[in-house]
Structure formats: C-alpha cells, structure tokens
Design an enzyme around this catalytic site. Structure first.
Site, PDB file in Angstrom:
ATOM      1  N   ARG A 123       0.850  -1.179   0.000  1.00 62.68           N
ATOM      2  CA  ARG A 123       0.000   0.000   0.000  1.00 62.68           C
ATOM      3  C   ARG A 123       0.889   1.233   0.000  1.00 62.68           C
ATOM      4  O   ARG A 123       1.974   1.228   0.560  1.00 62.68           O
ATOM      5  CB  ARG A 123      -0.882   0.032   1.256  1.00 62.68           C
ATOM      6  CG  ARG A 123      -2.040  -0.935   1.239  1.00 62.68           C
ATOM      7  CD  ARG A 123      -2.957  -0.720   2.433  1.00 62.68           C
ATOM      8  NE  ARG A 123      -2.338  -1.074   3.692  1.00 62.68           N
ATOM      9  CZ  ARG A 123      -1.932  -0.202   4.606  1.00 62.68           C
ATOM     10  NH1 ARG A 123      -2.095   1.093   4.434  1.00 62.68           N
ATOM     11  NH2 ARG A 123      -1.366  -0.618   5.720  1.00 62.68           N
TER      12      ARG A 123
ATOM     13  N   TYR B 273      -1.015  -3.941  -7.111  1.00 63.68           N
ATOM     14  CA  TYR B 273      -0.832  -4.605  -5.813  1.00 63.68           C
ATOM     15  C   TYR B 273      -2.146  -4.639  -5.019  1.00 63.68           C
ATOM     16  O   TYR B 273      -2.863  -3.632  -4.933  1.00 63.68           O
ATOM     17  CB  TYR B 273       0.263  -3.910  -4.980  1.00 63.68           C
ATOM     18  CG  TYR B 273       0.239  -4.421  -3.569  1.00 63.68           C
ATOM     19  CD1 TYR B 273       0.755  -5.688  -3.279  1.00 63.68           C
ATOM     20  CD2 TYR B 273      -0.397  -3.719  -2.559  1.00 63.68           C
ATOM     21  CE1 TYR B 273       0.659  -6.206  -2.008  1.00 63.68           C
ATOM     22  CE2 TYR B 273      -0.492  -4.234  -1.280  1.00 63.68           C
ATOM     23  CZ  TYR B 273       0.030  -5.478  -1.008  1.00 63.68           C
ATOM     24  OH  TYR B 273      -0.088  -5.998   0.249  1.00 63.68           O
TER      25      TYR B 273
ATOM     26  N   LYS C 286      -9.569  -2.333   1.799  1.00 60.68           N
ATOM     27  CA  LYS C 286      -9.287  -1.144   2.603  1.00 60.68           C
ATOM     28  C   LYS C 286     -10.039   0.081   2.064  1.00 60.68           C
ATOM     29  O   LYS C 286     -10.521   0.907   2.837  1.00 60.68           O
ATOM     30  CB  LYS C 286      -7.785  -0.853   2.622  1.00 60.68           C
ATOM     31  CG  LYS C 286      -6.926  -2.011   3.105  1.00 60.68           C
ATOM     32  CD  LYS C 286      -7.208  -2.391   4.529  1.00 60.68           C
ATOM     33  CE  LYS C 286      -6.131  -3.339   5.060  1.00 60.68           C
ATOM     34  NZ  LYS C 286      -6.455  -3.842   6.401  1.00 60.68           N
TER      35      LYS C 286
ATOM     36  N   HIS D 135     -11.065  -1.721  11.744  1.00 56.67           N
ATOM     37  CA  HIS D 135      -9.936  -2.589  11.375  1.00 56.67           C
ATOM     38  C   HIS D 135      -9.787  -3.659  12.454  1.00 56.67           C
ATOM     39  O   HIS D 135      -8.849  -3.645  13.238  1.00 56.67           O
ATOM     40  CB  HIS D 135      -8.680  -1.703  11.283  1.00 56.67           C
ATOM     41  CG  HIS D 135      -7.503  -2.362  10.643  1.00 56.67           C
ATOM     42  ND1 HIS D 135      -6.230  -1.845  10.746  1.00 56.67           N
ATOM     43  CD2 HIS D 135      -7.379  -3.462   9.865  1.00 56.67           C
ATOM     44  CE1 HIS D 135      -5.374  -2.610  10.074  1.00 56.67           C
ATOM     45  NE2 HIS D 135      -6.045  -3.592   9.540  1.00 56.67           N
TER      46      HIS D 135
ATOM     47  N   SER E 254      -1.475  -2.952  11.672  1.00 62.20           N
ATOM     48  CA  SER E 254      -0.948  -3.945  10.742  1.00 62.20           C
ATOM     49  C   SER E 254       0.316  -4.580  11.325  1.00 62.20           C
ATOM     50  O   SER E 254       1.115  -3.898  11.962  1.00 62.20           O
ATOM     51  CB  SER E 254      -0.616  -3.291   9.402  1.00 62.20           C
ATOM     52  OG  SER E 254      -1.798  -2.821   8.815  1.00 62.20           O
ATOM     53  N   ALA E 255       0.434  -5.883  11.102  1.00 58.62           N
ATOM     54  CA  ALA E 255       1.607  -6.658  11.545  1.00 58.62           C
ATOM     55  C   ALA E 255       1.706  -6.785  13.063  1.00 58.62           C
ATOM     56  O   ALA E 255       2.787  -6.995  13.606  1.00 58.62           O
ATOM     57  CB  ALA E 255       2.904  -6.086  10.983  1.00 58.62           C
ATOM     58  N   CYS E 256       0.582  -6.647  13.764  1.00 54.78           N
ATOM     59  CA  CYS E 256       0.585  -6.834  15.221  1.00 54.78           C
ATOM     60  C   CYS E 256      -0.245  -8.036  15.642  1.00 54.78           C
ATOM     61  O   CYS E 256      -0.581  -8.178  16.820  1.00 54.78           O
ATOM     62  CB  CYS E 256       0.113  -5.567  15.917  1.00 54.78           C
ATOM     63  SG  CYS E 256       1.289  -4.206  15.769  1.00 54.78           S
TER      64      CYS E 256
ATOM     65  N   ASP F 280      -9.614  -9.213   9.726  1.00 57.57           N
ATOM     66  CA  ASP F 280      -9.084  -7.878   9.387  1.00 57.57           C
ATOM     67  C   ASP F 280     -10.102  -6.746   9.523  1.00 57.57           C
ATOM     68  O   ASP F 280      -9.748  -5.667   9.952  1.00 57.57           O
ATOM     69  CB  ASP F 280      -8.541  -7.911   7.948  1.00 57.57           C
ATOM     70  CG  ASP F 280      -7.631  -6.736   7.629  1.00 57.57           C
ATOM     71  OD1 ASP F 280      -6.706  -6.469   8.431  1.00 57.57           O
ATOM     72  OD2 ASP F 280      -7.829  -6.076   6.592  1.00 57.57           O
TER      73      ASP F 280
ATOM     74  N   ARG G 263       1.941 -12.115  -0.182  1.00 57.09           N
ATOM     75  CA  ARG G 263       0.620 -12.396   0.383  1.00 57.09           C
ATOM     76  C   ARG G 263      -0.001 -13.670  -0.159  1.00 57.09           C
ATOM     77  O   ARG G 263       0.335 -14.127  -1.248  1.00 57.09           O
ATOM     78  CB  ARG G 263      -0.334 -11.239   0.016  1.00 57.09           C
ATOM     79  CG  ARG G 263       0.069  -9.892   0.569  1.00 57.09           C
ATOM     80  CD  ARG G 263      -0.517  -9.699   1.930  1.00 57.09           C
ATOM     81  NE  ARG G 263      -0.025  -8.487   2.572  1.00 57.09           N
ATOM     82  CZ  ARG G 263      -0.606  -7.940   3.644  1.00 57.09           C
ATOM     83  NH1 ARG G 263      -1.699  -8.471   4.143  1.00 57.09           N
ATOM     84  NH2 ARG G 263      -0.089  -6.882   4.212  1.00 57.09           N
TER      85      ARG G 263
HETATM   86  P1  GTP Z   1      -2.627  -6.896   8.692  1.00 60.76           P
HETATM   87  O1  GTP Z   1      -3.193  -8.135   8.104  1.00 60.76           O
HETATM   88  O2  GTP Z   1      -1.520  -6.282   7.863  1.00 60.76           O
HETATM   89  O3  GTP Z   1      -3.659  -5.862   9.093  1.00 60.76           O
HETATM   90  O4  GTP Z   1      -1.850  -7.307  10.066  1.00 60.76           O
HETATM   91  P2  GTP Z   1      -2.197  -8.391  11.178  1.00 60.76           P
HETATM   92  O5  GTP Z   1      -2.581  -7.642  12.429  1.00 60.76           O
HETATM   93  O6  GTP Z   1      -3.117  -9.451  10.720  1.00 60.76           O
HETATM   94  O7  GTP Z   1      -0.780  -8.977  11.457  1.00 60.76           O
HETATM   95  P3  GTP Z   1      -0.274 -10.465  11.416  1.00 60.76           P
HETATM   96  O8  GTP Z   1      -1.153 -11.420  12.178  1.00 60.76           O
HETATM   97  O9  GTP Z   1       0.072 -10.813  10.024  1.00 60.76           O
HETATM   98  O10 GTP Z   1       1.059 -10.153  12.292  1.00 60.76           O
HETATM   99  C1  GTP Z   1       2.036 -11.048  12.295  1.00 60.76           C
HETATM  100  C2  GTP Z   1       3.208 -10.585  13.133  1.00 60.76           C
HETATM  101  O11 GTP Z   1       2.850 -10.500  14.504  1.00 60.76           O
HETATM  102  C3  GTP Z   1       4.295 -11.614  13.038  1.00 60.76           C
HETATM  103  O12 GTP Z   1       5.538 -10.968  13.129  1.00 60.76           O
HETATM  104  C4  GTP Z   1       4.023 -12.488  14.260  1.00 60.76           C
HETATM  105  O13 GTP Z   1       5.170 -13.172  14.663  1.00 60.76           O
HETATM  106  C5  GTP Z   1       3.601 -11.456  15.271  1.00 60.76           C
HETATM  107  N1  GTP Z   1       2.721 -11.994  16.307  1.00 60.76           N
HETATM  108  C6  GTP Z   1       1.426 -12.356  16.187  1.00 60.76           C
HETATM  109  N2  GTP Z   1       0.917 -12.784  17.361  1.00 60.76           N
HETATM  110  C7  GTP Z   1       1.924 -12.656  18.265  1.00 60.76           C
HETATM  111  C8  GTP Z   1       2.015 -12.917  19.663  1.00 60.76           C
HETATM  112  O14 GTP Z   1       1.066 -13.316  20.326  1.00 60.76           O
HETATM  113  N3  GTP Z   1       3.213 -12.662  20.258  1.00 60.76           N
HETATM  114  C9  GTP Z   1       4.288 -12.204  19.558  1.00 60.76           C
HETATM  115  N4  GTP Z   1       5.427 -11.984  20.209  1.00 60.76           N
HETATM  116  N5  GTP Z   1       4.235 -11.952  18.227  1.00 60.76           N
HETATM  117  C10 GTP Z   1       3.074 -12.174  17.601  1.00 60.76           C
HETATM  118 MN    MN Z   2      -3.926  -9.887   8.829  1.00 61.74          MN
HETATM  119 MN    MN Z   3      -5.211  -4.935   7.922  1.00 66.79          MN
END
Ligand code: GTP
Ligand code: MN
Ligand code: MN
Length: 591
Positions: A70, A199, A208, A228, A250-252, A279, A374
């Site tokens: 994005r 993309y 989104k 979200h 994102s990525a959390c 999501d 992806r």
């Molecule tokens: P988008 O799909 O982009 O909106 O993001 P998302 O929130 O779905 O993120 P996703 O689940 O893909 O995040 C993955 C990242 O979070 C990876 O680096 C995982 O290792 C980390 N992760 C997920 N759950 C945990 C957790 O409970 N503990 C830790 N330490 N890391 C985690």
């Molecule tokens: Mn996701």
């Molecule tokens: Mn997302």
C-alpha cells in the site's frame, strides 16, 4: 449485463466512454467464466498454475517490483472540504483530483478488456451488507475479488433496480508507473479511483478502500461502524459462544489471534475458538440493542512470510487449495511455493519474487519472497471458520480489544472503566517500531483504533462517532479492553509466550463480560488479579506475570505527555470528553 439498475448502467457506460476498452465483460461469478479467465491469465504468463496435487486450484502471480505494498503517500481522501479529511489523511479538492485523473484514464484500456465486477461486502441479504462494483483491466484483480468478496449477479439482486447505494470503483493498471500512482477516495460520491498499481491493497477496492475508508464515512452518517478488527468466537464446553472483536495495527497479530488454537489446558475441557474475520468488522446495533458484527470479506489476504505450522497452522491450512500467492518464491522442483519462515528448508531450484533464478540454500543474501508477499485464500478453507460466518445478522460482540507493540508501557491486559474511557484508550493506541522494521527502535507511532491509514474522514469526528455509539448502546455496549503481547525483558526478548496462549488472557476478558471475575483497580484501568490468569502448562511463574501486569507510573506520565502532543493535532475537533479523560488519567497518576 447482469442488472437493470440505471445508476449502475449509466455509470458503467460513462466509464467505458472514458477508458475506451476493446470489450466489456460482466463478471457473473460462474465457475466456467472464472476458469476461462484463469486459462487466459496463464496463457499470457500473468499467472502460473501450481502443483495440482499439492496445491489444487492454486496460482502464483508476481507484481512489478516497484509495486508491492500500500502507498500511503499516494492515497487521498477527496472530501469537498479539507477539514472533513482531517489532519491524518492526504487531501485534494475533488474537482481538481477528477481533473487531474480523468486524462490519465482517457483511453487507458485501449487494446484491453474492461471487467465489470459486482460484489457484496457482507453476506448476501444481510442488513449490514453493501454493494460495490469494480471496473478493472486486470484478470488478477477479478480472480482476487472473487476470493475476497461475494462476486456475481447475487450482489446486484441485493442492490435492486433503483437504489443508488453502491460504491463505484474504477481501477486500471495503466502502465504501473509509480510516479503516477493514485489511490483516491471521493467519500461524498461513493467513488474510488485507483490507477498505476497492480498490488492487492491498492487495487482490490472492496477491502481497505471501500470496507474501511468509504465505509467508515458511511457508518458515521448511518449510525454504524467500520473497523480494522478481527472477530472471533470462544465456545465454552456448554456450547455458549462469546464473541470478541479486536483492533491491532498492521503486523501486530490480528490474523494470528483470529485463528488461534486453544492451549491444552482449555482444549482438554472442550473449549473451541472460531474465526469470523481476521481484518475488518462492520458493526451495528441489533434489534435487542446489542452491537452485532459481520465480516464484510469472504477470504483472507494474509502476509505469507512467517506463516508456518507452528505460528499459524490454521492460516497455512487455509492456503492449501484455491489460493492465489503473490510475490512468494516459486519452487521449481515440485511447482510449489516457499517463503521465509515457512520452514528451514529453502528450495535450491527456485525463482525469487522478482522473477530471477534463485537457490535458497546458497543465495542467502537474497530473499525468496518479498516481506509483504501475500496469500489470497477463501474463508471457507479455514479449518476453524465460524459456523456463523455467513449469518446475515452477524454475531453479538461482548468485548472489544485494542492492542499494539509496547515494550514497557502497556500491561498484558487491562479493562477500561467504561465505554468513554475505552474510547480514550483506543484513541491513544500506539505501537513501537521494531529493530527488524526500521533503524530507530522503540519509536512510538500513534495509530488510533488501528485506523490511522484507513479512516475516511476527520479523526476527531471519528472519535465523536465512537462516543455517540456508546451513548446509543448504553449498558448493552461491549466492554473495552487493551492487551499487549509484546512486553520485553532487558535483553529485548518477549516475556509473554503469545500466540495460542493469548487465549489465557481472552478467558479473563470473557469472565469479565459475564461478571464472573474480579479485578484490581489501577490508575489506567481494571487489571486481573494475577491468580485469575491461568498459567497451567506455561513456563511463567506468578512473579513474572505480576511484572507483565505492572503499571510504571513514571512511564505513564511520559505517555500522558505524548498523548497531549498527539491530541493537539485535532484542534477543535477533539471531543471535550477525551480532554476530560486525559485530565482524569493525569489526576489518577498523581501530578
Ligand atoms: P494486517 O493483516 O496487515 O492488518 O496485520 P495483522 O494484524 O493481521 O498482522 P499479522 O497477524 O500478520 O502479524 C504477524 C506478526 O505478529 C508476526 O511478526 C508475528 O510473529 C507477530 N505476532 C502475532 N501474534 C503474536 C504474539 O502473540 N506474540 C508475539 N510476540 N508476536 C506475535
Ligand atoms: Mn492480517
Ligand atoms: Mn489490515
């Protein structure tokens, strides 16, 4: 043509006149049509078919290497008034933007086919669902939209013959020129224009662009919410299911939490976890006054790297058939795919994501898959997909959870004092950058409700809308919590095991919703009594858990100062209530 709706027909005609495609094909969602389009994309090299035994129905696609994520800098909210877009969005006057983009679309589809994709966000017939139509010159987009949304004639049946309530999406790959890439939203016109990208996040306009940016604006005007958020259900041994939605940046870890596998201590008792969404959630008060949620999507668009049988087995199993892989490595030995973190056995005879030959064993300084590669996988493939996934009424939400990556500040879990305080907690959400992602470690990025890149209007008005929804829901409102799986020790290691074990925290949340658990009051909210988090089978003792729940008053004073600075952005649009909440927090921390 699949509809008699004049609003649709007139608009398509207008866009055809502008883009001048050689032909126009209406997507009816039939298997024959999609198969023919797949064959065509395979014949031109746009897609590659993967191993029919190991990955039946799966396809591989590579985007232009300049076009892999994005692009927030080229994403615009074009409301008529600049203040309606707010300080967190790029804005441009809609007239100016139409004038700039119209010549770029003029004749852009000469020699190409325009596909007309009718789609429903949400189960067909749901009172929460909405219709969109995307025009595109990309078969890749058609095939992805078919997985991510409910595509075809049924979507038009939902719209009817006279309604004008559909979102108009116009996409052209054009020549994928990054200098002229635009992802533009006209919320007052229900319109999205996307050009010069291929993309996913920029071109699958239902996701989104519609389901968050346009829908958040619609929700404000119509009394509902587009968030979200993942949605999951926890089923107790007695069959009763409690639904939770959660917003993390994102990525959390949304996709991970949504598909979590219960640890042994709960599995043996018969607890189950069901995925409704990973999501996006659309939420609206139901007839009984509670807040109901649907997942507007029909598939998962997940990050591939790091997905493996240990981290997220349910996600991996979901991708084993009828899935499109984008920008992963292609294993030529058995015509399958590979990405970093899938296993410790990278392929020797492979093609990396940009299309160059690659030996994963020796070319270790080159990545096989792009970090943002992806999978696009149908929700029905997911082993833990909720039996309520297609329920047009949605599921009743008992708890809403916020979270992010905080190394020290936020405790493992706390509950807000009430809805208003919960809105404050969500509005101050933040995540710290990790060493892996950028140079500077621990830089706090505020991302209210994880909506910073996705709120289609002024964020101050968005906070006000949250507060209004709370007024409307009254004592039926979901309880609001905050979690943090990412506290680190002095060496920077995560203390909490996370992943499936996050269920231990969710179980306290469920107990709080049912009035079955006590809490300890702290200056930032209610916390569990340490003995109320089940640690059976974990390598963590009660003292470590107490550490995870600790609230460091000095850090929180710094946090409050950071919130002041952040809130200043919103000027007059910041609701008075949130100023009171901040003052009350400072009061409780003791000035
Ligand atoms: P988008 O799909 O982009 O909106 O993001 P998302 O929130 O779905 O993120 P996703 O689940 O893909 O995040 C993955 C990242 O979070 C990876 O680096 C995982 O290792 C980390 N992760 C997920 N759950 C945990 C957790 O409970 N503990 C830790 N330490 N890391 C985690
Ligand atoms: Mn996701
Ligand atoms: Mn997302």
């Amino acid at each position: 043509m699949l509809t008699n709706n004049k609003n649709v027909l007139n608009w398509v005609e207008e866009m055809v006149a502008l883009c001048k495609p050689d032909q126009v094909v209406w997507i009816d969602g039939s298997e024959e049509q999609l198969k023919a389009l797949t064959d065509e994309a395979v014949s031109t090299g746009e897609m590659e078919r993967l191993n029919e035994e190991k990955l039946p129905g799966c396809l591989l696609h590579r985007t232009n290497p300049n076009d892999v994520a994005r692009v927030e800098a080229r994403t615009f909210i074009c409301s008529r008034k600049e203040e309606d877009a707010g300080p967190t969005n790029n804005w441009c006057d809609p007239k100016e933007m139409y004038a700039k983009l119209t010549p770029m679309y003029d004749g852009v589809m000469k020699g190409r086919t325009m596909y007309v994709i009718p789609y429903s966000m949400g189960p067909i017939g749901s009172p929460l669902a909405k219709v969109g139509v995307e025009l595109t010159d990309s078969i890749y987009v058609v095939l992805n939209m078919d997985i991510m949304t409910r595509v075809g004639k049924a979507a038009f049946e939902n719209l009817g013959d006279v309604s004008n309530d559909f979102v108009r999406g116009l996409h052209s790959k054009a020549d994928v020129d990054p200098e002229n890439r635009y992802i533009v939203h006209f919320p007052e016109d229900n319109t999205i224009w996307s050009i010069n990208s291929g993309y996913g996040g920029n071109v699958l306009l239902g996701k989104k662009c519609f389901a968050l940016r346009i829908a958040s604006y619609q929700g404000k005007n119509e009394g509902w919410m587009a968030e979200h958020m993942l949605i999951l259900g926890i089923e107790a041994p007695n069959g009763e299911t409690t639904y939770i939605s959660a917003a993390f940046p994102s990525a959390c870890g949304k996709t991970n939490l949504a598909m979590l596998i219960p640890p042994e201590v709960y599995a043996k008792q018969g607890y189950k976890v069901w995925t409704v969404g990973d999501d996006i959630a659309w939420l609206k008060p139901g007839a009984d006054g509670r807040l109901y949620a649907i997942n507007p999507e029909n598939g998962f668009f997940g990050v591939a790297p790091g997905t493996n049988m240990k981290s997220n087995p349910n996600a991996l199993k979901t991708t084993m058939k009828d899935t499109i892989f984008t920008n992963v490595a292609h294993n030529l030995d058995d015509n399958t795919v590979w990405w970093e973190g899938l296993d410790k056995n990278p392929p020797e005879h492979a093609v990396e994501w940009t299309g160059k030959p690659w030996n994963g064993k020796t070319d270790t300084d080159v990545k096989g898959a792009h970090p943002n590669s992806r999978f696009t996988a149908p929700a029905r493939n997911c082993p833990c997909i909720s039996p309520e996934f297609d329920n047009p009424q949605g599921v009743p939400i008992s708890a809403m959870v916020f979270g992010g990556r905080r190394a020290k500040t936020a405790p493992l879990v706390y509950q807000s004092f009430d809805w208003k305080h919960g809105v404050f907690v969500g509005s101050t959400m933040a995540s710290e950058t990790t060493a892996a992602a950028t140079g500077a470690v621990g830089v706090v990025r505020r991302d209210p409700m994880a909506m910073l890149p996705f709120c289609g209007y002024h964020m101050g008005d968005y906070f006000a809308h949250w507060l209004e929804m709370g007024e409307k829901l009254g004592d039926k409102a979901p309880k609001i919590f905050n979690v943090n799986w990412f506290r680190t020790d002095d060496e920077g290691h995560f203390i909490w095991p996370g992943f499936g074990d996050n269920m231990r925290v969710l179980m306290w949340i469920v107990a709080r919703c049912k009035g079955e658990a006590d809490a300890v009051e702290t200056p930032i909210g209610y916390e569990p009594k340490p003995e109320d988090i089940n640690l059976e089978g974990l390598d963590i003792d009660l003292d470590t858990l107490k550490g995870l729940l600790n609230v460091d008053i000095d850090l929180w004073k710094e946090e409050a100062a950071g919130i002041h600075e952040f809130y200043a952005k919103f000027g007059d649009k910041l609701p008075e209530e949130l100023k009171h909440q901040l003052a009350a927090l400072e009061e409780r921390l003791g000035k």
